[in-house]
Design a protein around this motif. Structure first.
Motif, PDB file in Angstrom:
ATOM      1  N   LEU A  90      -7.039   2.116  -4.902  1.00  0.00           N
ATOM      2  CA  LEU A  90      -4.791   1.193  -5.312  1.00  0.00           C
ATOM      3  C   LEU A  90      -4.891   0.377  -6.014  1.00  0.00           C
ATOM      4  O   LEU A  90      -4.567  -0.388  -5.876  1.00  0.00           O
ATOM      5  N   LYS A  91      -6.265  -0.579  -5.869  1.00  0.00           N
ATOM      6  CA  LYS A  91      -6.173  -1.967  -7.097  1.00  0.00           C
ATOM      7  C   LYS A  91      -5.501  -3.431  -6.815  1.00  0.00           C
ATOM      8  O   LYS A  91      -4.975  -3.593  -7.355  1.00  0.00           O
ATOM      9  N   ILE A  92      -5.943  -2.998  -5.143  1.00  0.00           N
ATOM     10  CA  ILE A  92      -5.487  -4.408  -4.345  1.00  0.00           C
ATOM     11  C   ILE A  92      -6.431  -5.039  -3.137  1.00  0.00           C
ATOM     12  O   ILE A  92      -7.066  -4.326  -3.220  1.00  0.00           O
ATOM     13  N   SER A  93      -5.233  -6.099  -3.608  1.00  0.00           N
ATOM     14  CA  SER A  93      -6.585  -7.202  -2.779  1.00  0.00           C
ATOM     15  C   SER A  93      -6.236  -7.657  -1.190  1.00  0.00           C
ATOM     16  O   SER A  93      -4.986  -8.649  -1.705  1.00  0.00           O
ATOM     17  N   PRO A  94      -6.543  -6.861   0.003  1.00  0.00           N
ATOM     18  CA  PRO A  94      -5.381  -7.687   0.473  1.00  0.00           C
ATOM     19  C   PRO A  94      -5.808  -9.092   1.073  1.00  0.00           C
ATOM     20  O   PRO A  94      -6.418 -10.171   0.966  1.00  0.00           O
ATOM     21  N   ILE A  97       0.790  -1.488   0.308  1.00  0.00           N
ATOM     22  CA  ILE A  97      -0.277  -0.263  -0.171  1.00  0.00           C
ATOM     23  C   ILE A  97       0.619   1.666   0.453  1.00  0.00           C
ATOM     24  O   ILE A  97       0.653   1.898  -0.559  1.00  0.00           O
ATOM     25  N   VAL A  98       2.034   1.178   0.835  1.00  0.00           N
ATOM     26  CA  VAL A  98       2.690   2.908   1.080  1.00  0.00           C
ATOM     27  C   VAL A  98       3.315   2.363  -0.711  1.00  0.00           C
ATOM     28  O   VAL A  98       3.241   3.909  -0.476  1.00  0.00           O
ATOM     29  N   LEU A  99       3.809   1.501  -1.046  1.00  0.00           N
ATOM     30  CA  LEU A  99       4.602   2.190  -2.180  1.00  0.00           C
ATOM     31  C   LEU A  99       4.310   1.964  -3.281  1.00  0.00           C
ATOM     32  O   LEU A  99       4.097   2.672  -3.800  1.00  0.00           O
ATOM     33  N   ASN A 100       2.151   1.881  -3.272  1.00  0.00           N
ATOM     34  CA  ASN A 100       1.702   2.276  -4.294  1.00  0.00           C
ATOM     35  C   ASN A 100       1.419   3.905  -4.761  1.00  0.00           C
ATOM     36  O   ASN A 100       1.638   3.813  -5.418  1.00  0.00           O
ATOM     37  N   LEU A 101       1.113   4.339  -3.540  1.00  0.00           N
ATOM     38  CA  LEU A 101       0.974   5.366  -2.828  1.00  0.00           C
ATOM     39  C   LEU A 101       2.339   6.157  -3.067  1.00  0.00           C
ATOM     40  O   LEU A 101       1.753   7.146  -3.787  1.00  0.00           O
ATOM     41  N   ILE A 102       3.364   5.842  -3.116  1.00  0.00           N
ATOM     42  CA  ILE A 102       4.690   6.560  -2.951  1.00  0.00           C
ATOM     43  C   ILE A 102       4.817   6.628  -5.497  1.00  0.00           C
ATOM     44  O   ILE A 102       4.716   7.741  -5.443  1.00  0.00           O
ATOM     45  N   ASP A 103       4.420   5.731  -5.265  1.00  0.00           N
ATOM     46  CA  ASP A 103       4.151   5.434  -7.149  1.00  0.00           C
ATOM     47  C   ASP A 103       3.566   6.606  -7.710  1.00  0.00           C
ATOM     48  O   ASP A 103       3.781   7.084  -8.834  1.00  0.00           O
ATOM     49  N   ARG A 104       2.091   6.559  -7.042  1.00  0.00           N
ATOM     50  CA  ARG A 104       1.378   7.324  -7.272  1.00  0.00           C
ATOM     51  C   ARG A 104       1.945   8.517  -7.271  1.00  0.00           C
ATOM     52  O   ARG A 104       1.225   9.442  -8.467  1.00  0.00           O
ATOM     53  N   TRP A 105       2.487   9.239  -6.272  1.00  0.00           N
ATOM     54  CA  TRP A 105       2.441  10.173  -6.098  1.00  0.00           C
ATOM     55  C   TRP A 105       3.972  10.760  -6.931  1.00  0.00           C
ATOM     56  O   TRP A 105       3.913  12.014  -7.610  1.00  0.00           O
TER      57      TRP A 105
END
Length: 319
Positions: A300-304, A223-231
């Motif tokens: 984020l298009k992820i499924s935990p 989730i954190v890496l996804n947010l960073i990439d989006r940013w």
């Protein structure tokens, strides 16, 4: 392409170490410059050896001492991930002043406000304990009515960040489960602890009437890496996001223990059901802070990972 500068505040903690591991792998060095802060001194040798290329900075979050050194020696970060917290509710209850001064990141927010442009993203770890716990599957827009000092300090942190920061992502994390860190932490990890007590076969009491949505640590890292990439990839550099960061299962402690017993082949008859109200833990605990994670999945298009698989993955690391 210019590297993205990332600072992990609280890099020696559980999530902090798992984030450092993720950045150290997957060619992270090609894309990111990573630094981390720590409060404990000296740093554990295991940590220093594992991440020789990541500069570390001693920082006191209460006073902000040490933050300026990051700007001077590492540079202005593109992203700051704040994992630092006094996160044991009982400890927060005993020392509310420390809980508020560490968990409400005033010095960190003030430091970010000194940067010339507002192009730094703050990813802040909050908690499911911001919710009152009187219903199931809380949504992000539900009112935050914390019942203990820990939760109240985290609510205050969210209010501060929304008021003072132009760009942020607040992650309301549930119980984080997963493998031990490279430099082992002194505290018990939930699944490993359940496994060790159930293995002995003695009767152990677990609450049957408190509900959470435990999240696997690698999902939280993703989730954190996804947010960073989006940013990094966004043109307008604008993010104001609050997300429930939990797993897909609403579980009581009894159900968690039963799943650990099933995965490990322990006798489930040693699991004794007790009510949370029958035990004085020195702190009021919310009864049901299970979370609706629809927004997380859609944004984020992820499924935990489901709880059973999380338990398997966690305990495989003990083999």
């Amino acid at each position: 392409m210019e590297k993205t500068k990332v600072v992990i505040v609280g890099g020696t903690g559980y999530l902090g170490q798992h984030l450092l591991q993720a950045f150290a792998g997957n060619n992270g060095g090609d894309r990111y410059d990573v630094a981390f802060t720590h409060h404990s001194c000296p740093l554990p040798p295991l940590l220093l050896d594992a991440f020789p290329h990541f500069p570390s900075f001693p920082v006191d979050l209460k006073s902000g001492v040490g933050l300026h050194s990051i700007s001077q020696n590492f540079g202005q970060p593109d992203v700051v991930v704040n994992c630092a917290a006094l996160s044991v509710p009982r400890v927060c209850e005993q020392d509310p002043d420390s809980a508020m001064s560490i968990n409400v990141p005033s010095s960190l927010v003030n430091w970010l406000s000194t940067f010339e442009s507002n192009k730094t993203l703050l990813i802040h770890l909050s908690t499911d304990q911001v919710y009152e716990g009187v219903k199931c599957f809380y949504k992000e827009e539900d009112e935050t009515v914390a019942v203990n000092v820990y939760g109240k300090s985290k609510v205050a942190a969210e209010v501060l960040i929304k008021e003072k920061c132009q760009n942020f992502a607040i992650l309301r994390s549930s119980i984080i489960i997963g493998p031990q860190t490279l430099s082992p932490l002194p505290k018990n990890l939930p699944i490993q602890w359940m496994d060790s007590v159930l293995k002995k076969g003695d009767d152990v009491e677990f609450f049957h009437d408190e509900y959470r949505c435990p999240i696997y640590v690698n999902d939280l890292v993703s989730i954190v890496l996804n947010l960073i990439d989006r940013w990094v990839l966004s043109d307008d550099k604008q993010m104001r996001l609050v997300l429930n960061a939990g797993g897909p299962d609403r579980l009581s402690r009894v159900q968690m223990a039963e799943m650990v017993a099933e995965v490990r082949g322990h006798d489930p008859s040693s699991i004794k059901h007790v009510s949370a109200s029958s035990v004085d833990r020195g702190v009021v605990s919310p009864a049901d802070i299970s979370m609706d994670i629809t927004k997380l999945i859609q944004t984020l298009k992820i499924s935990p990972t489901c709880f059973k698989d999380s338990v398997r993955l966690t305990l495989e690391s003990l083999q």
